[in-house]
Design an enzyme around this catalytic site. Structure first.
Site, PDB file in Angstrom:
ATOM      1  N   THR A  53       0.831  -1.208   0.000  1.00  0.00           N
ATOM      2  CA  THR A  53       0.000   0.000   0.000  1.00  0.00           C
ATOM      3  C   THR A  53       0.862   1.253   0.000  1.00  0.00           C
ATOM      4  OG1 THR A  53      -1.818  -1.124   1.126  1.00  0.00           O
ATOM      5  CG2 THR A  53      -1.760   1.278   1.287  1.00  0.00           C
ATOM      6  N   ASN A 171       6.712  -3.130  10.500  1.00  0.00           N
ATOM      7  CA  ASN A 171       5.567  -2.819   9.638  1.00  0.00           C
ATOM      8  C   ASN A 171       4.247  -3.198  10.305  1.00  0.00           C
ATOM      9  OD1 ASN A 171       7.157  -1.801   7.615  1.00  0.00           O
ATOM     10  ND2 ASN A 171       7.102  -3.634   6.331  1.00  0.00           N
ATOM     11  N   TYR A 201      -2.005 -16.679   3.786  1.00  0.00           N
ATOM     12  CA  TYR A 201      -1.629 -16.262   2.432  1.00  0.00           C
ATOM     13  C   TYR A 201      -0.379 -17.007   1.948  1.00  0.00           C
ATOM     14  CZ  TYR A 201      -4.953 -12.365   2.144  1.00  0.00           C
ATOM     15  OH  TYR A 201      -6.098 -11.609   2.062  1.00  0.00           O
ATOM     16  N   ARG A 255      12.408  27.275   7.769  1.00  0.00           N
ATOM     17  CA  ARG A 255      12.904  28.430   7.005  1.00  0.00           C
ATOM     18  C   ARG A 255      14.180  28.924   7.660  1.00  0.00           C
ATOM     19  NH1 ARG A 255       8.129  32.746   6.222  1.00  0.00           N
ATOM     20  NH2 ARG A 255       9.760  33.830   5.048  1.00  0.00           N
ATOM     21  N   HIS A 256      14.958  29.668   6.898  1.00  0.00           N
ATOM     22  CA  HIS A 256      16.131  30.337   7.458  1.00  0.00           C
ATOM     23  C   HIS A 256      15.684  31.318   8.537  1.00  0.00           C
ATOM     24  CE1 HIS A 256      14.790  33.841   5.192  1.00  0.00           C
ATOM     25  NE2 HIS A 256      14.618  33.016   4.159  1.00  0.00           N
ATOM     26  N   ASN A 262      14.056  40.263   4.898  1.00  0.00           N
ATOM     27  CA  ASN A 262      12.777  40.054   5.597  1.00  0.00           C
ATOM     28  C   ASN A 262      12.402  41.310   6.370  1.00  0.00           C
ATOM     29  OD1 ASN A 262      13.444  36.593   6.508  1.00  0.00           O
ATOM     30  ND2 ASN A 262      12.335  37.394   4.758  1.00  0.00           N
ATOM     31  N   ARG A 311      21.522  33.196   3.521  1.00  0.00           N
ATOM     32  CA  ARG A 311      20.700  33.164   4.727  1.00  0.00           C
ATOM     33  C   ARG A 311      20.455  31.755   5.253  1.00  0.00           C
ATOM     34  NH1 ARG A 311      18.029  35.100   0.295  1.00  0.00           N
ATOM     35  NH2 ARG A 311      15.972  34.266  -0.331  1.00  0.00           N
ATOM     36  N   GLU A 349      15.518  29.683  -3.251  1.00  0.00           N
ATOM     37  CA  GLU A 349      14.177  30.269  -3.292  1.00  0.00           C
ATOM     38  C   GLU A 349      13.732  30.540  -4.724  1.00  0.00           C
ATOM     39  OE1 GLU A 349      11.314  30.449  -2.325  1.00  0.00           O
ATOM     40  OE2 GLU A 349      11.179  31.957  -0.740  1.00  0.00           O
ATOM     41  N   TYR A 389       5.845  28.992  -9.375  1.00  0.00           N
ATOM     42  CA  TYR A 389       5.785  27.847  -8.472  1.00  0.00           C
ATOM     43  C   TYR A 389       5.822  26.537  -9.260  1.00  0.00           C
ATOM     44  CZ  TYR A 389       5.150  29.954  -3.867  1.00  0.00           C
ATOM     45  OH  TYR A 389       5.361  30.604  -2.680  1.00  0.00           O
ATOM     46  N   HIS A 415      13.621  27.847   2.173  1.00  0.00           N
ATOM     47  CA  HIS A 415      12.884  29.092   1.972  1.00  0.00           C
ATOM     48  C   HIS A 415      11.395  28.769   1.897  1.00  0.00           C
ATOM     49  CE1 HIS A 415      16.779  30.941   0.828  1.00  0.00           C
ATOM     50  NE2 HIS A 415      16.995  29.744   0.313  1.00  0.00           N
ATOM     51  N   ARG A 420       7.021  25.127   1.010  1.00  0.00           N
ATOM     52  CA  ARG A 420       5.586  24.969   0.749  1.00  0.00           C
ATOM     53  C   ARG A 420       5.333  23.780  -0.176  1.00  0.00           C
ATOM     54  NH1 ARG A 420       4.143  31.405  -0.190  1.00  0.00           N
ATOM     55  NH2 ARG A 420       3.147  31.755   1.834  1.00  0.00           N
TER      56      ARG A 420
END
Length: 513
Positions: A53, A171, A201, A255-256, A262, A311, A349, A389, A415, A420
């Site tokens: 699965t 498992n 089985y 994130r940095h 920023n 960064r 980034e 993106y 970044h 994301r």
């Protein structure tokens, strides 16, 4: 001295332009979808608790997210539970039990019927038929049903073989005991029952052979046998499967620390950290030592990935790189450098092109049309001479495969735009949701993928009251989707529980591309 051409002179006589259906400045066609032209049916084979699965779900997730190929899993166990209920005893799976055999065949045929209807849909499609399919007769039945339904698709059998006692036990306890079949059952009784089910089985198990046709055999997640597979999409699946394993692993995303840009509300650039960002780097190093590198009181090998930008490298500067001897599962011994930094260009980034180093207010004033296009479709929008993106998703595909392959915990200092996409992939989100995921500063997100999803914990290492205001938010479309709440779980060295960062929080949601 010639004068520059006027606006009228610069106009091109192009009454029939090539118009992209995705819109001006959108991602190119090869990023929006796949060049594949096949329909593929993946048929899983193997005894219970061998990771079938997990493999089927990862294949469907990978193809759907990174290649925009419709892919769906048809789990016969789900159909069996609907027809017969949950928590059936081990005797139900005895091949000498005619009633159990009949009921399981009904579940198989019901799943097959839905698979046939799905695969008949327009365009490229992948369907994964997830069941034990342990006998040659059962596999021939599946092939016959597909042929009689007029399904002209390529078929790949994927057999997962696991004879490692430790992996099987892991498992069973971590995956199978959490399924509806054993929910609420005493763990030791559930383990004994499952082992009896598996033994039933084994009585009739017939491994794949050349007479089955095209197949991949996976043996203990480290040996692979490929037979008779051809075509772009089938070979894409083979390559991906050879990067998979069924062992538990964990990723840590952060994130940095707060950067100089920023603080100024600028996007992109290659600025260093502010004093607040440097303080976060110190706390991250301590978190890595206490929470990531240590398990059950002993040190374990871990990996550290950063982008090539200043960064992220500065955020990892205080992390300890101790050395110790580690023995791998193949018996090989090696000196391990703990959290040795690997700089990866595909973690850089999203590049804002001509808008790099600007604030969103400046972009709105200087490039109002571009600003409006980004607001309309943040996923496909590409900055002038920059990236979208979708472009970033394309360059993160090899990294996602490496994350699937890696067995050690990985700390990724990246970044917001990059994290994301990684977060959305493992959490099962639609990629249209990715640009709106909340990845606040000063937080570590722990992800633990498993066969039925992905566990998440969030650790806040630095409260926003300890920072200076960033000075500018992202536009509304850049903020998290309404109703999304950042989940925070206990276990961190510095932690705020039940913390929610609002969509307009200018500190924790520092601007990104």
């Amino acid at each position: 001295m010639s004068s520059s051409p006027t606006k009228k002179q610069r106009m091109v006589d192009n009454p029939l332009p090539h118009v992209l259906p995705e819109g001006q400045n959108a991602a190119p066609l090869e990023v929006m979808g796949s060049t594949a032209s096949d329909k593929v049916v993946v048929i899983m084979v193997g005894l219970p608790a061998t990771g079938k699965t997990h493999i089927a779900k990862r294949i469907c997730r990978f193809l759907g997210f990174f290649h925009d190929i419709p892919a769906q899993i048809f789990n016969v166990g789900d159909y069996r539970r609907k027809l017969c209920g949950t928590q059936m005893p081990a005797e139900f799976y005895n091949p000498d039990n005619p009633e159990g055999l009949k009921a399981r065949m009904m579940a198989c045929d019901a799943a097959l019927a839905d698979l046939v209807e799905y695969i008949k849909g327009d365009g490229v499609r992948v369907a994964a038929f997830d069941a034990t399919n342990t006998t040659f007769a059962r596999r021939q039945h599946i092939v016959k049903v597909l042929k009689e339904a007029g399904i002209r698709s390529k078929k790949i059998f994927i057999e997962s073989i696991c004879d490692s006692t430790n992996i099987l036990e892991d498992n069973i306890r971590k995956v199978k005991l959490n399924t509806p079949d054993y929910r609420g059952v005493d763990p030791e009784k559930a383990v004994d029952d499952f082992k009896m089910r598996r033994a039933n089985y084994e009585k009739v198990y017939e491994p794949l052979s050349d007479q089955d046709g095209s197949y991949i055999k996976i043996i203990n997640s480290k040996q692979y046998i490929v037979n008779g597979i051809r075509g772009y999409l089938p070979l894409k699946i083979v390559h991906f499967v050879m990067n998979l394993h069924t062992l538990s692993r964990t990723f840590y995303l952060t994130r940095h620390g707060q950067s100089e840009y920023n603080l100024l509300g600028k996007i992109g650039g290659d600025s260093g950290l502010t004093p607040a960002g440097t303080e976060y780097a110190r706390r991250l190093a301590q978190f890595a030592k206490e929470q990531i590198c240590t398990k059950d009181g002993s040190e374990r090998p871990c990996r550290l990935w950063t982008s090539t930008l200043r960064r992220t490298k500065e955020t990892s500067q205080f992390i300890d790189h101790s050395k110790f001897e580690h023995t791998w599962d193949n018996g090989e011994k090696q000196e391990w450098i703990q959290l040795r930094r690997q700089e990866r260009r595909n973690l850089d980034e999203l590049y804002a092109g001509t808008c790099d180093g600007m604030t969103y207010k400046e972009i709105e004033q200087v490039f109002p049309d571009e600003f409006a296009r980004r607001q309309e479709d943040k996923l496909a929008y590409r900055y002038p001479r920059g990236e979208s993106y979708m472009d970033v998703t394309l360059r993160l595909e090899p990294l996602a495969q490496e994350m699937e392959r890696t067995r050690e915990p990985v700390l990724i200092v990246g970044h917001q735009g990059i994290l994301r996409i990684i977060y959305a992939y493992f959490m099962g989100l639609d990629r249209k949701e990715a640009p709106y995921v909340s990845i606040p500063l000063n937080n570590v997100i722990e992800l633990t993928p498993h066969a039925y999803g992905c566990h998440e914990k969030r650790y806040c290492l630095m409260m926003k009251e300890e920072m200076l205001n960033d000075g500018q938010d992202e536009p509304v479309t850049s903020m998290p989707v309404k109703g999304h709440q950042s989940r925070v779980s206990d276990g961190g060295s510095v932690l705020a529980e039940n913390m929610v960062f609002s969509e307009t929080d200018p500190i924790m949601n520092a601007p990104s591309c």
